[in-house]
Design an enzyme around this catalytic site. Sequence first.
Site, PDB file in Angstrom:
ATOM      1  N   ALA A 121       0.840  -1.198   0.000  1.00 60.23           N
ATOM      2  CA  ALA A 121       0.000   0.000   0.000  1.00 60.23           C
ATOM      3  C   ALA A 121       0.874   1.247   0.000  1.00 60.23           C
ATOM      4  O   ALA A 121       1.383   1.656   1.041  1.00 60.23           O
ATOM      5  CB  ALA A 121      -0.934  -0.020   1.212  1.00 60.23           C
TER       6      ALA A 121
ATOM      7  N   THR B 177       0.040   4.048  -2.715  1.00 61.57           N
ATOM      8  CA  THR B 177      -0.779   5.123  -3.267  1.00 61.57           C
ATOM      9  C   THR B 177      -1.866   5.579  -2.302  1.00 61.57           C
ATOM     10  O   THR B 177      -2.516   4.768  -1.633  1.00 61.57           O
ATOM     11  CB  THR B 177      -1.433   4.662  -4.582  1.00 61.57           C
ATOM     12  OG1 THR B 177      -0.408   4.234  -5.478  1.00 61.57           O
ATOM     13  CG2 THR B 177      -2.219   5.786  -5.233  1.00 61.57           C
ATOM     14  N   GLU B 178      -2.064   6.887  -2.238  1.00 65.99           N
ATOM     15  CA  GLU B 178      -3.114   7.493  -1.413  1.00 65.99           C
ATOM     16  C   GLU B 178      -4.023   8.353  -2.286  1.00 65.99           C
ATOM     17  O   GLU B 178      -3.649   8.692  -3.424  1.00 65.99           O
ATOM     18  CB  GLU B 178      -2.479   8.350  -0.316  1.00 65.99           C
ATOM     19  CG  GLU B 178      -1.619   7.553   0.637  1.00 65.99           C
ATOM     20  CD  GLU B 178      -1.012   8.379   1.758  1.00 65.99           C
ATOM     21  OE1 GLU B 178      -0.363   7.803   2.640  1.00 65.99           O
ATOM     22  OE2 GLU B 178      -1.183   9.628   1.756  1.00 65.99           O
TER      23      GLU B 178
ATOM     24  N   GLY C  80      -4.463  11.358  -2.250  1.00 70.32           N
ATOM     25  CA  GLY C  80      -3.789  12.604  -2.632  1.00 70.32           C
ATOM     26  C   GLY C  80      -2.335  12.451  -2.997  1.00 70.32           C
ATOM     27  O   GLY C  80      -1.624  13.440  -3.173  1.00 70.32           O
TER      28      GLY C  80
ATOM     29  N   PHE D  43      -6.370   2.228  -4.656  1.00 77.07           N
ATOM     30  CA  PHE D  43      -5.887   1.491  -5.828  1.00 77.07           C
ATOM     31  C   PHE D  43      -4.981   0.328  -5.413  1.00 77.07           C
ATOM     32  O   PHE D  43      -3.981   0.043  -6.079  1.00 77.07           O
ATOM     33  CB  PHE D  43      -5.135   2.400  -6.815  1.00 77.07           C
ATOM     34  CG  PHE D  43      -5.877   3.640  -7.226  1.00 77.07           C
ATOM     35  CD1 PHE D  43      -7.252   3.620  -7.461  1.00 77.07           C
ATOM     36  CD2 PHE D  43      -5.209   4.838  -7.387  1.00 77.07           C
ATOM     37  CE1 PHE D  43      -7.936   4.769  -7.840  1.00 77.07           C
ATOM     38  CE2 PHE D  43      -5.877   6.000  -7.775  1.00 77.07           C
ATOM     39  CZ  PHE D  43      -7.241   5.959  -7.999  1.00 77.07           C
TER      40      PHE D  43
ATOM     41  N   GLU E 176       9.645  -4.413  -9.887  1.00 74.01           N
ATOM     42  CA  GLU E 176       8.214  -4.220 -10.150  1.00 74.01           C
ATOM     43  C   GLU E 176       7.993  -3.740 -11.575  1.00 74.01           C
ATOM     44  O   GLU E 176       7.102  -4.226 -12.284  1.00 74.01           O
ATOM     45  CB  GLU E 176       7.628  -3.214  -9.156  1.00 74.01           C
ATOM     46  CG  GLU E 176       6.144  -2.952  -9.371  1.00 74.01           C
ATOM     47  CD  GLU E 176       5.517  -2.057  -8.319  1.00 74.01           C
ATOM     48  OE1 GLU E 176       4.317  -1.759  -8.453  1.00 74.01           O
ATOM     49  OE2 GLU E 176       6.225  -1.660  -7.367  1.00 74.01           O
TER      50      GLU E 176
ATOM     51  N   GLN F 201      -3.574  -5.146 -48.491  1.00 76.39           N
ATOM     52  CA  GLN F 201      -2.283  -4.537 -48.177  1.00 76.39           C
ATOM     53  C   GLN F 201      -2.320  -3.779 -46.851  1.00 76.39           C
ATOM     54  O   GLN F 201      -1.365  -3.819 -46.062  1.00 76.39           O
ATOM     55  CB  GLN F 201      -1.851  -3.592 -49.303  1.00 76.39           C
ATOM     56  CG  GLN F 201      -0.427  -3.078 -49.117  1.00 76.39           C
ATOM     57  CD  GLN F 201      -0.017  -2.083 -50.194  1.00 76.39           C
ATOM     58  OE1 GLN F 201      -0.584  -0.987 -50.274  1.00 76.39           O
ATOM     59  NE2 GLN F 201       0.944  -2.454 -51.019  1.00 76.39           N
TER      60      GLN F 201
ATOM     61  N   GLY G 214       4.417   3.442 -11.268  1.00 74.63           N
ATOM     62  CA  GLY G 214       5.022   4.686 -11.736  1.00 74.63           C
ATOM     63  C   GLY G 214       4.518   4.971 -13.141  1.00 74.63           C
ATOM     64  O   GLY G 214       4.654   4.139 -14.037  1.00 74.63           O
ATOM     65  N   THR G 215       3.890   6.125 -13.341  1.00 79.27           N
ATOM     66  CA  THR G 215       3.329   6.443 -14.658  1.00 79.27           C
ATOM     67  C   THR G 215       4.435   6.519 -15.711  1.00 79.27           C
ATOM     68  O   THR G 215       5.615   6.699 -15.393  1.00 79.27           O
ATOM     69  CB  THR G 215       2.588   7.789 -14.633  1.00 79.27           C
ATOM     70  OG1 THR G 215       3.553   8.827 -14.386  1.00 79.27           O
ATOM     71  CG2 THR G 215       1.500   7.819 -13.577  1.00 79.27           C
TER      72      THR G 215
END
Length: 381
Positions: free
Chosen positions: A124, A126-127, A129, A156, A244, A281, A366-367
């Site tokens: 855990a 992500t929060e 905010g 999430f 990860e 094609q 990570g985005t």
Amino acid sequence: MSHPYLKEEHEIFRKSLRKFLDKVAYPFYEQWEEERMIPRSFWEKMGEQGFLCPDIDEKYGGSGVDWGFSVIINEELERVGTGLVGIGLHNDIVVPYITAYGTDEQKEKWLPRCTTGETITAIAMTEPGAGSDLANIQTTARLEGDHYIVNGQKTFITNGIQSDLIIVACKTNPNAVPKHKGVSLLVIERDAPGFSRGRKLNKVGVHCQDTAELIFEDCKVPKENLLGEEGKGFQYLMEKLQQERLVVAIAAQIASEEMLRMTIDYVKSREAFGKSISQFQNTQFKIAEMATDIEMGRAFLDSLIADHLNGKNIVTKVSMAKWKLTDIAKKVAGECMQLHGGYGYMEEYEIARRYRDIPVAAIYAGTNEIMKSIIAKNLGL
């Protein structure tokens, strides 16, 4: 396809895993999607066959094998469906924190049940905010006597509903300068007083994988559940995010390979204007472009996995692989759906599910924008 880091014993293992998944996963996957949950019984069957945490020490129930076996597990689970991502998270993201930073007592207490599937793990970070900005998390843990008192919310969280053991990033020193030096990792167990689960989140895709909110209200956690040292949580997270992101890249590559395979089969069998649409094609060029991107992605990924197995620092390259392979997978999903025509938009065709499932890979771990920032920084920009 031949992978340079895999030997004969790895391929024997792959055949065994495929046989297992053919029997206990593929026939039930659509049902799991509808039910929005992977049953715990599947986790336990994975554990019985040695498919959970195979790389950890034998004394804790693992097989003590190299990480190539975990690569195979991640590849074959992704072939079934992206909703099985929670198992890769358990094997290769959460449990490695315990093996790397846990005390002997913590390992003896938690690891054996992680290998059997009796204990499902989550992490855990992500929060509501704070996503990629981990230094600014607001969840706090205050030491009072023999316990930490934890307050905050996480969101999430993969395996959020079913998890029995959760590694929680929290602030043990909210006044630390710089901020990241106040972050620590606590292992919170299912029955901890003051711990509850919020909503089971309703996602666009990856339906059978349970994702949830976690809530901590004066949650009492024994001080023995501190993982590693106080104030080093951010450092630990940065060290483990490398693997990860590699796991995410592997899943994206397999998704692309699977979408291309099913689309080639489809365009060969589908006719329009008196001939197979594979003979047009435009179809041939689209397939050729995707096949080239996927083949190049595989070559880069295989070299990266080999480097990781050899203990090399792959931070820059894994950031490249994570963003590029997930980006390719999103493009492949769109092109493959288009080549399926109207049928591609129908739920009974797997490409529709793949199209829903793949976009999140560019967001979690990570985005892709964060990946580009890491690459730029490491290039000295």
